[in-house]
Structures are given as C-alpha cells and as structure tokens.
Design an enzyme around this catalytic site. Structure first.
Site, PDB file in Angstrom:
ATOM      1  N   LYS A 170      25.890  15.477  30.450  1.00 48.11           N
ATOM      2  CA  LYS A 170      27.270  15.690  30.010  1.00 48.11           C
ATOM      3  C   LYS A 170      27.322  16.369  28.631  1.00 48.11           C
ATOM      4  CE  LYS A 170      28.026  11.268  30.937  1.00 48.11           C
ATOM      5  NZ  LYS A 170      26.946  10.912  31.867  1.00 48.11           N
ATOM      6  N   THR A 196      20.759  14.772  18.069  1.00 52.14           N
ATOM      7  CA  THR A 196      21.957  13.914  18.071  1.00 52.14           C
ATOM      8  C   THR A 196      21.862  12.915  19.218  1.00 52.14           C
ATOM      9  OG1 THR A 196      23.166  15.451  19.494  1.00 52.14           O
ATOM     10  CG2 THR A 196      23.455  15.733  17.125  1.00 52.14           C
ATOM     11  N   SER A 197      20.645  12.733  19.756  1.00 53.51           N
ATOM     12  CA  SER A 197      20.526  11.904  20.957  1.00 53.51           C
ATOM     13  C   SER A 197      20.051  10.483  20.623  1.00 53.51           C
ATOM     14  CB  SER A 197      19.605  12.583  21.957  1.00 53.51           C
ATOM     15  OG  SER A 197      19.739  11.989  23.216  1.00 53.51           O
ATOM     16  N   ARG A 198      18.765  10.298  20.426  1.00 50.54           N
ATOM     17  CA  ARG A 198      18.231   8.998  20.004  1.00 50.54           C
ATOM     18  C   ARG A 198      17.063   9.263  19.073  1.00 50.54           C
ATOM     19  NH1 ARG A 198      22.278   7.184  20.992  1.00 50.54           N
ATOM     20  NH2 ARG A 198      22.890   5.542  22.456  1.00 50.54           N
ATOM     21  N   ASP A 229      21.367  13.269  13.561  1.00 52.89           N
ATOM     22  CA  ASP A 229      22.474  12.307  13.565  1.00 52.89           C
ATOM     23  C   ASP A 229      21.960  10.929  13.960  1.00 52.89           C
ATOM     24  OD1 ASP A 229      25.263  11.628  13.330  1.00 52.89           O
ATOM     25  OD2 ASP A 229      25.319  11.438  15.512  1.00 52.89           O
ATOM     26  N   GLU A 244      17.140   3.579  12.555  1.00 52.75           N
ATOM     27  CA  GLU A 244      18.516   3.624  12.063  1.00 52.75           C
ATOM     28  C   GLU A 244      19.220   2.268  12.071  1.00 52.75           C
ATOM     29  OE1 GLU A 244      20.311   6.395  14.983  1.00 52.75           O
ATOM     30  OE2 GLU A 244      21.625   4.731  15.512  1.00 52.75           O
ATOM     31  N   HIS A 294      24.791   8.712  12.592  1.00 57.13           N
ATOM     32  CA  HIS A 294      25.217   8.427  13.969  1.00 57.13           C
ATOM     33  C   HIS A 294      26.736   8.542  14.114  1.00 57.13           C
ATOM     34  CE1 HIS A 294      23.613   6.362  17.801  1.00 57.13           C
ATOM     35  NE2 HIS A 294      24.687   7.078  18.089  1.00 57.13           N
ATOM     36  N   PHE A 337      29.701  10.733  17.895  1.00 57.75           N
ATOM     37  CA  PHE A 337      30.774  10.265  18.791  1.00 57.75           C
ATOM     38  C   PHE A 337      32.099  10.080  18.051  1.00 57.75           C
ATOM     39  CE2 PHE A 337      31.775   5.903  17.497  1.00 57.75           C
ATOM     40  CZ  PHE A 337      30.813   5.712  16.525  1.00 57.75           C
TER      41      PHE A 337
HETATM   42  P1  NAI Z   1      23.528  12.248  30.568  1.00 52.79           P
HETATM   43  O1  NAI Z   1      22.924  11.110  31.306  1.00 52.79           O
HETATM   44  O2  NAI Z   1      24.805  12.847  31.085  1.00 52.79           O
HETATM   45  O3  NAI Z   1      22.453  13.440  30.451  1.00 52.79           O
HETATM   46  C1  NAI Z   1      21.112  13.243  30.097  1.00 52.79           C
HETATM   47  C2  NAI Z   1      20.304  14.360  30.756  1.00 52.79           C
HETATM   48  O4  NAI Z   1      18.960  14.296  30.272  1.00 52.79           O
HETATM   49  C3  NAI Z   1      20.243  14.239  32.282  1.00 52.79           C
HETATM   50  O5  NAI Z   1      20.709  15.434  32.877  1.00 52.79           O
HETATM   51  C4  NAI Z   1      18.761  14.013  32.576  1.00 52.79           C
HETATM   52  O6  NAI Z   1      18.339  14.645  33.759  1.00 52.79           O
HETATM   53  C5  NAI Z   1      18.114  14.663  31.363  1.00 52.79           C
HETATM   54  N1  NAI Z   1      16.741  14.218  31.126  1.00 52.79           N
HETATM   55  C6  NAI Z   1      16.211  12.996  31.336  1.00 52.79           C
HETATM   56  N2  NAI Z   1      14.906  13.000  30.992  1.00 52.79           N
HETATM   57  C7  NAI Z   1      14.614  14.256  30.570  1.00 52.79           C
HETATM   58  C8  NAI Z   1      13.432  14.883  30.090  1.00 52.79           C
HETATM   59  N3  NAI Z   1      12.287  14.200  29.980  1.00 52.79           N
HETATM   60  N4  NAI Z   1      13.498  16.179  29.754  1.00 52.79           N
HETATM   61  C9  NAI Z   1      14.655  16.871  29.867  1.00 52.79           C
HETATM   62  N5  NAI Z   1      15.803  16.339  30.316  1.00 52.79           N
HETATM   63  C10 NAI Z   1      15.783  15.033  30.660  1.00 52.79           C
HETATM   64  O7  NAI Z   1      23.719  11.729  29.083  1.00 52.79           O
HETATM   65  P2  NAI Z   1      24.724  12.296  27.975  1.00 52.79           P
HETATM   66  O8  NAI Z   1      26.031  11.597  28.083  1.00 52.79           O
HETATM   67  O9  NAI Z   1      24.694  13.775  27.969  1.00 52.79           O
HETATM   68  O10 NAI Z   1      24.033  11.746  26.634  1.00 52.79           O
HETATM   69  C11 NAI Z   1      22.777  12.229  26.217  1.00 52.79           C
HETATM   70  C12 NAI Z   1      22.270  11.350  25.088  1.00 52.79           C
HETATM   71  O11 NAI Z   1      23.113  11.499  23.946  1.00 52.79           O
HETATM   72  C13 NAI Z   1      22.324   9.847  25.388  1.00 52.79           C
HETATM   73  O12 NAI Z   1      21.136   9.427  26.027  1.00 52.79           O
HETATM   74  C14 NAI Z   1      22.471   9.231  24.042  1.00 52.79           C
HETATM   75  O13 NAI Z   1      21.169   8.895  23.613  1.00 52.79           O
HETATM   76  C15 NAI Z   1      23.036  10.335  23.158  1.00 52.79           C
HETATM   77  N6  NAI Z   1      24.357  10.029  22.600  1.00 52.79           N
HETATM   78  C16 NAI Z   1      24.530  10.177  21.241  1.00 52.79           C
HETATM   79  C17 NAI Z   1      25.756   9.924  20.658  1.00 52.79           C
HETATM   80  C18 NAI Z   1      25.988  10.108  19.180  1.00 52.79           C
HETATM   81  O14 NAI Z   1      26.993   9.639  18.641  1.00 52.79           O
HETATM   82  N7  NAI Z   1      25.099  10.795  18.456  1.00 52.79           N
HETATM   83  C19 NAI Z   1      26.888   9.449  21.457  1.00 52.79           C
HETATM   84  C20 NAI Z   1      26.628   9.389  22.873  1.00 52.79           C
HETATM   85  C21 NAI Z   1      25.389   9.646  23.399  1.00 52.79           C
END
Ligand code: NAI
Length: 326
Positions: free
Chosen positions: A155, A229-231, A255, A260, A292, A295
């Site tokens: 997403k 910005t992921s983890r 981020d 953290e 962080h 969001f």
């Molecule tokens: P999502 O589940 O929609 O997309 C994650 C994508 O990563 C999936 O398409 C999956 O196939 C892919 N993936 C999994 N393993 C992989 C790999 N080894 N190599 C390449 N691609 C791989 O998740 P979404 O909603 O897009 O969120 C992504 C991340 O963003 C979350 O896991 C979360 O850690 C982080 N996040 C950070 C926020 C912030 O405030 N900074 C807020 C919300 C989420």
C-alpha cells in the site's frame, strides 16, 4: 459501552471525541499510562480497552482483562505483534485493529525526507533566519530522471511509486508479491546497484531483518540516498555509520530506528542519551531523522479514530467486523 483508552496523547483526543460525540453510546476514558502489568487494574469497570503499538498485551495482562470481564481489545494501529492472540482467543476476547489508515501519509513523508536531504531546506531555513543567504553547501540534485528503487510495493510503496512517477523518476520495484505496474520490476541486487535513491517499504520479518547491511551497501552506487520509513531493524545502523564515513552513503533519511522504543514518542531533551549509535548517526550533516511521524497527519489520525469507533460499534452490536484479528 465504556472504553478505557491507554497510551493516550493529547493530539489524538479531538479525533476520538469527534466520533464519540456522534455515537453517544460510547464513553471513552483516556489514560496517558501505557497498558502493562502495573496499570491493567485501571481497566476495571470498562467494557473494552483501546490500545496502541507499545501497550503490553501479554498473557498475564489479557488474563487479568478477561477476569474484569473485558471482551474486546480495540487496537488503534495496524500491527498486532504486541498481543498474545492465543490467550485472547482462549478467553473469548475479540481483537480488532486498523489495517490501513493512510498509506499516502507515509509515502508523502518519505518524499519530504528525500527532498529535504536533497535540497537541504532544513539548513536553508536556519541560514535565512540569520540573514545568511550564502548558497554554498546547499547544492542539491533533481529527482527528475533519477533512478529510485522501492523495496516493498504494497500500500505505501505503491503510493510512493505514484508520486515518484509525477517527478519523472525512473522507478524500480523489488517485491516478490506484485505484478506489473507503473514501475520496472527488478531483483534486489539490480535495485541496489542501479538506484540513486533507495526507499524501504517492506515489513520487518526474519527474512528482512538487516536487509540493508554492509554487504548491501557494497552493491550500491557511491553517494546513494537511503530512506527508511518502514521499520528500524530493516537497516543495520552500525553498517550505516560505516557507509556514511566512507561516503558510500551520501544521504540517509530515517523515520524509524532499530532501538526507537527507548527514544521515540517522548521528550528526552533534558536527558543524556545513552544510545551512542543514534547519537553518532544524527551527528552527520547528511542524515535526517524524524521520530516515527510518517503516519502523523490529520487524515490518518481521523481515519484511525473513525475505524476504531466503527470496529467497537460493530462488536457491541454483534455485527460482522471487517477488521477483526480474532
Ligand atoms: P503492505 O503489507 O501493504 O506492503 C508490504 C509489501 O512488502 C508487500 O507487497 C510485500 O509483498 C512486500 N515484501 C515483503 N517482504 C519483502 C521482501 N523481502 N522484499 C521486498 N518486498 C517485500 O504494507 P504497507 O501498509 O505498505 O506498510 C509497509 C510498512 O510500512 C509496514 O510494514 C510498516 O513497517 C511501515 N509503516 C510505517 C509507518 C510510519 O509511520 N513510518 C506507518 C505505517 C506503516
């Protein structure tokens, strides 16, 4: 229905109050305390609790909640790794969550980090306030025609790809679970070696822990920009320091950070930070860290409150709950 909302912050109350006002059957009590073994007694007399990412919902806490007759845990976040689901299930407790509140919020923050690092607007802001209009040291680069690698195109990754196409960038995607789209699909090695900017959007799993380490940096272009910005633990922070010192890494935007939970969401400005890796990272002139807040937009907070209230009402009225974890 009486709800005890833990780890409450002032900034989220107006959003919850707005939806609670429209639904007078909901009565929300805000507790600033994190939910844990010490604070769980505060949930006595409530029908359900609302929790956030750092609240403790282990087997002991959930058992105590069950003894208090609490039958619904409403998470106001997407992740549920902090919840002992088997224990909740054994006690017949329903767990609901907010799976997606605003992918665009995170994607836009990611672009903010890219542009701030590239165009150095944070430095320009300070200079101009001191009547210093010298441009030396502020030289940036265009995103237009740059190759930008997006690792994980769910997403948030897809929302970012859509924005980057607007910049006229050449967008590469590495994600084993997506089909063709408005990007070029490549494997990880190709993405690492060809990208001018790399942005991480995959979840943290055993496979992705330290996905970006010393070996990954070795495959990258000199002077590459890395955005996370992921983890935090997707990136080996110590390897980042090495890559910054050798100038392999030209720009780093974070981020999220491995350690953290000890730092973020709180004011530590009067304290002596004990995390030397973090302190070293923020000392580089080409590193930008935000706490962080990807969001953290009005739209996302409003959506979190709306979906949480919807989840609670659906549970109370015995309706099907779209966002039920168990
Ligand atoms: P999502 O589940 O929609 O997309 C994650 C994508 O990563 C999936 O398409 C999956 O196939 C892919 N993936 C999994 N393993 C992989 C790999 N080894 N190599 C390449 N691609 C791989 O998740 P979404 O909603 O897009 O969120 C992504 C991340 O963003 C979350 O896991 C979360 O850690 C982080 N996040 C950070 C926020 C912030 O405030 N900074 C807020 C919300 C989420």
């Amino acid at each position: 229905m009486k709800i005890a909302l833990f780890s409450s912050q002032n900034y989220e109350k107006p959003f919850f109050n707005q939806f609670a006002l429209q639904n007078p059957e909901l009565e929300i009590t805000y507790f600033e305390e994190k939910l844990n073994h010490q604070t769980v007694a505060m949930a006595s007399g409530f029908d359900s609790i609302c929790a956030f990412v750092n609240d403790c919902l282990d087997a002991n806490v959930i058992t105590t909640l069950a003894e208090m007759n609490i039958r619904c845990i409403a998470l106001r976040c997407a992740g549920f790794n902090n919840v002992d689901l088997p224990t909740a299930k054994a006690h017949g407790i329903t767990v609901v969550r907010v799976p997606a509140y605003s992918p665009e919020a995170v994607a836009e923050h990611c672009v903010a980090l890219m542009l701030t690092l590239s165009r150095k607007t944070h430095k320009a802001y300070n200079r101009v306030r001191e009547d210093n209009f010298d441009l030396n040291g502020l030289l940036g680069f265009n995103l237009f025609k740059k190759t930008i690698g997006v690792i994980g195109c769910g997403k948030i990754g897809q929302a970012l790809v859509n924005i980057l196409n607007g910049f006229g960038a050449n967008v590469l995607v590495c994600d084993p679970n997506v089909g063709e789209g408005n990007y070029t699909q490549v494997n990880l090695d190709m993405l690492l070696s060809q990208s001018d900017v790399i942005s991480l959007h995959c979840p943290l799993t055993e496979q992705t822990h330290h996905l970006i380490d010393e070996a990954a940096f070795a495959k990258m272009k000199d002077g590459v920009m890395l955005i996370n910005t992921s983890r935090g633990a997707l990136v080996d922070s110590k390897a980042c320091i090495g890559a910054l010192k050798s100038r392999k890494l030209g720009y780093l935007g974070l981020d999220v950070y491995e350690q953290e939970s000890e730092l973020f969401f709180q004011n530590h400005s009067g304290e002596i930070l004990q995390d030397d890796v973090f302190s070293r990272l923020v000392s580089f002139p080409n590193v930008l860290v935000t706490g962080h807040q990807g969001f953290f937009t009005q739209e996302a907070l409003s959506e979190i409150a709306r979906v949480t209230v919807d989840n609670l009402l659906a549970w109370k009225n015995n309706q099907a709950i779209k966002n039920q974890v168990i």
